[in-house]
Design a protein around this motif. Sequence first.
Motif, short mmCIF file in Angstrom:
data_model
loop_
_atom_site.label_atom_id
_atom_site.label_comp_id
_atom_site.label_asym_id
_atom_site.label_seq_id
_atom_site.Cartn_x
_atom_site.Cartn_y
_atom_site.Cartn_z
N GLU A 330 40.09 60.77 64.37
CA GLU A 330 39.64 59.86 63.41
C GLU A 330 38.48 59.10 63.98
N ARG A 331 38.51 58.87 65.36
CA ARG A 331 37.52 58.34 66.20
C ARG A 331 36.35 59.06 66.48
N LEU A 332 36.60 60.12 67.19
CA LEU A 332 35.40 61.10 67.93
C LEU A 332 35.02 61.95 66.84
N GLN A 333 35.76 62.24 65.81
CA GLN A 333 35.35 63.45 64.87
C GLN A 333 35.16 64.79 65.77
N ALA A 334 36.13 65.04 66.78
CA ALA A 334 36.44 65.94 67.53
C ALA A 334 37.75 66.73 67.38
N PRO A 335 37.94 67.99 67.44
CA PRO A 335 39.13 68.66 67.09
C PRO A 335 40.20 67.74 67.79
N THR A 336 41.44 67.63 67.04
CA THR A 336 42.46 66.72 67.38
C THR A 336 42.97 66.97 68.54
N ALA A 337 43.24 68.10 69.15
CA ALA A 337 43.89 68.49 70.35
C ALA A 337 42.75 68.29 71.50
N LEU A 338 41.52 68.35 71.20
CA LEU A 338 40.55 67.91 72.18
C LEU A 338 40.19 66.81 72.40
N ALA A 339 40.36 65.95 71.42
CA ALA A 339 40.04 64.60 71.61
C ALA A 339 40.38 63.87 72.82
N PRO A 340 41.67 63.99 72.70
CA PRO A 340 42.37 63.20 74.20
C PRO A 340 41.74 63.60 75.43
N LEU A 341 41.31 64.72 75.39
CA LEU A 341 40.79 65.31 76.80
C LEU A 341 39.08 64.80 77.12
N ILE A 342 38.59 64.24 75.97
CA ILE A 342 37.13 63.92 76.21
C ILE A 342 36.90 62.45 75.81
N ASP A 343 37.89 61.70 75.15
CA ASP A 343 37.76 60.23 75.08
C ASP A 343 36.97 59.36 76.12
N PRO A 344 35.61 59.15 75.67
CA PRO A 344 34.95 58.54 76.72
C PRO A 344 35.55 57.23 77.18
N ASN A 345 36.65 56.41 76.58
CA ASN A 345 37.17 55.21 77.05
C ASN A 345 38.16 55.55 78.19
N VAL A 346 38.43 57.05 78.46
CA VAL A 346 39.25 57.36 79.53
C VAL A 346 38.69 58.51 80.56
N HIS A 347 37.80 59.30 80.03
CA HIS A 347 37.27 60.18 81.14
C HIS A 347 35.85 60.04 81.18
N SER A 348 35.31 60.62 82.62
CA SER A 348 33.96 60.96 82.79
C SER A 348 33.84 62.50 82.52
N CYS A 349 33.10 62.99 82.41
CA CYS A 349 32.76 64.43 82.25
C CYS A 349 33.09 65.17 83.54
N GLY A 350 33.14 64.56 84.56
CA GLY A 350 33.80 65.28 85.74
C GLY A 350 35.24 65.38 85.72
N THR A 351 35.99 64.36 84.83
CA THR A 351 37.35 64.89 84.75
C THR A 351 37.96 65.47 83.38
N HIS A 355 38.60 74.01 78.68
CA HIS A 355 39.61 74.23 77.57
C HIS A 355 39.10 75.30 76.67
N GLY A 356 39.91 75.89 75.67
CA GLY A 356 39.51 76.97 74.92
C GLY A 356 40.16 76.91 73.43
N VAL A 357 40.39 78.13 73.11
CA VAL A 357 40.96 78.25 71.57
C VAL A 357 42.02 77.02 71.01
N ASN A 358 43.00 77.08 71.95
CA ASN A 358 44.07 76.22 71.64
C ASN A 358 43.63 74.79 71.30
N GLU A 359 42.69 74.32 72.05
CA GLU A 359 42.09 72.89 71.72
C GLU A 359 41.17 72.89 70.63
N LEU A 360 40.63 74.00 70.45
CA LEU A 360 39.39 73.97 69.40
C LEU A 360 40.01 74.47 67.98
N SER A 361 41.26 74.99 67.94
CA SER A 361 41.72 75.40 66.44
C SER A 361 41.98 74.03 65.52
N HIS A 362 42.06 74.61 64.26
CA HIS A 362 42.01 73.82 63.39
C HIS A 362 42.92 74.31 62.16
#
Length: 457
Positions: A330-351, A355-362
């Motif tokens: 609801e915040r990032l408009q990214a796939p639900t399983a991927l969002a926690p991995l890329i949340d800019p409040n938590v991660h930089s791109c180096g961290t 990821h693949g199909v599991n995080e990208l499925s709908h």
Amino acid sequence: MSTNSASTTGRLPVAVIGAGPVGLAAAAHLIDRGIEPLVLEGGPTAGTAVRDWGHVRLFSPWAEVTDPAAEKLLAPTGWVRPEGTAYPTGGDWAEQYLQPLADVIGDRVRYGATVTGVARAGRDRIVDSGRDEQPFTLHIRHADGREERITARAVIDASGTWSAPGPAGADGLPALGEKTAADRITYRVPNLGDPAVRARYAGRRTAVVGSGASAFTALALLADLAKEEEGTHAVWILRRGMGANTYGGGEGDQLPARGALGLRAKAAVEAGHASAVTGFRTQAVDRDSDRLVLVAEDGRRLDPVDEVIVLTGLRPDLSFLSEVRLGLDERLQAPTALAPLIDPNVHSCGTVHPHGVNELSHPEQGIYLVGMKSYGRAPTFLTMTGYEQVRSVAAAVAGDREAAERVELVLPESGVCGGAGLFDEPDNAEQQGGGCCAAPATPQTGIGAPTASSGGC
């Protein structure tokens, strides 16, 4: 799904939306798996969005912006990857890699074909009955106005975020008056190497709205212009206050080129070529004769400016996906399983882990958002990550679940992130190094903006 339906659907192509770096890599991986792709590109060439920021030099070297399956497809043509340690511009990337790749893929790539809708055949998003047994239908508008509907077994949306830049308004909506002032506002880092563009900013006062690498790039370029054209000045609009990280990591940045860019922006402010306005959340853009006045939510009004450059990030266009069932954060408009991995409040791109199909499925089986678009509004997309995404997705479409769930990407230990190098400064880029989405600065800046998007990363 019945055996007959599965057999029929299995003979259909996989539709790939976007002929940017990740879309073309998806096609290459599908071909490598013996699956027929159909790449639909709204522009007239491969990498249309990349060409829009062709004047921007990447933080990533050639070794990090070409895909293995694509290189395999190109090899029989005699294509040789440019020197791996050199840093291409967006124009280099498009001309020396993306277009040759599209040419090899051949008539499987259709240009001037804009996807206006995706659905299940004969089913809107409400209908459950028989849904998974139906192929996808894609509605296409061609450059000549002709409309077409095609059928596909799966859909890989690599259309990126380049077409939807963020507005100046601090609430995520255009500021009052922003649309009517469109003749004085741009949402891209300007190419000051173009005489017409240079004349637009030379000797003028320009507001730069944004705090990422794209904004740094614009400030540095305007500062260079100010040294040559008297009266040129930038007003840097920051929604937050100044802090230790305002200019990025500086000399301690894991990407030296990115750190150097932040230091250039800092130098522009310290030299008086740019002035920073902090805690300014734009609510309105007013006209003052032939100039513009930015108004903040707290009522502050800035002195008039001649031009405004808005670099507040990019966002995905989901309008043509309204009839398929997507699971988005609801915040990032990214796939639900991927969002926690890329949340800019938590991660930089180096961290961010590969990821693949599991995080990208709908919830809707068979549709995947990949590349910059998969990151929604998050700014830290890496081209290398996109290549790993489509490798995994292609394996899943082919029924090779083991390969789909296997991680084959190892990111550089130094960490990488989206961002834009300075225009036409190869010596600086090659000496300072870095790795990232080949994008310029607007997704963080990355593709776009010069912070990696799209068409396509």
